[in-house]
Scaffold this active site. Sequence first.
Site, PDB file in Angstrom:
ATOM      1  N   CYS A  12       0.851  -1.195   0.000  1.00 37.17           N
ATOM      2  CA  CYS A  12       0.000   0.000   0.000  1.00 37.17           C
ATOM      3  C   CYS A  12       0.890   1.249   0.000  1.00 37.17           C
ATOM      4  CB  CYS A  12      -0.893  -0.016   1.237  1.00 37.17           C
ATOM      5  SG  CYS A  12      -1.784   1.526   1.521  1.00 37.17           S
ATOM      6  N   ASP A  13       0.627   2.177  -0.903  1.00 33.12           N
ATOM      7  CA  ASP A  13       1.443   3.386  -1.005  1.00 33.12           C
ATOM      8  C   ASP A  13       1.435   4.206   0.286  1.00 33.12           C
ATOM      9  OD1 ASP A  13       2.233   2.803  -3.587  1.00 33.12           O
ATOM     10  OD2 ASP A  13       0.691   4.062  -4.522  1.00 33.12           O
TER      11      ASP A  13
END
Length: 116
Positions: free
Chosen positions: A10-11
Amino acid sequence: MIHVYGIPNCDTVKKARKWLDGQGLEYSFHDYKKEGVDAPNLERWADRAGWDILLNRTGTTFRKLDEADKADIGREKALALMTEHPSMIKRPVAETDDGDRVLVGFAPSEWENAFR
């Protein structure tokens, strides 16, 4: 010690972990997609941050739910959905050892205030 819960690819989780590393803060990481999340953690996070903040309604997993599952969501239903589908937990979730501080999502200014 800070405990960070999320999904490694997940960024937002990547940004949070990079920020922690840049601050020289020690933390543990729990991949709740692989390791799951137990009910006591979810309940504690919901108590501290609010179940409605914790539930990620914008993600793909939530959007793909049947309309019946999306309808009439309250605390118990939300916690059950997040237990069954950890991807529906907004990420990252970060908390201190004592569980006193729980942050949902990543905002550098909030994290600075909480962890400094």
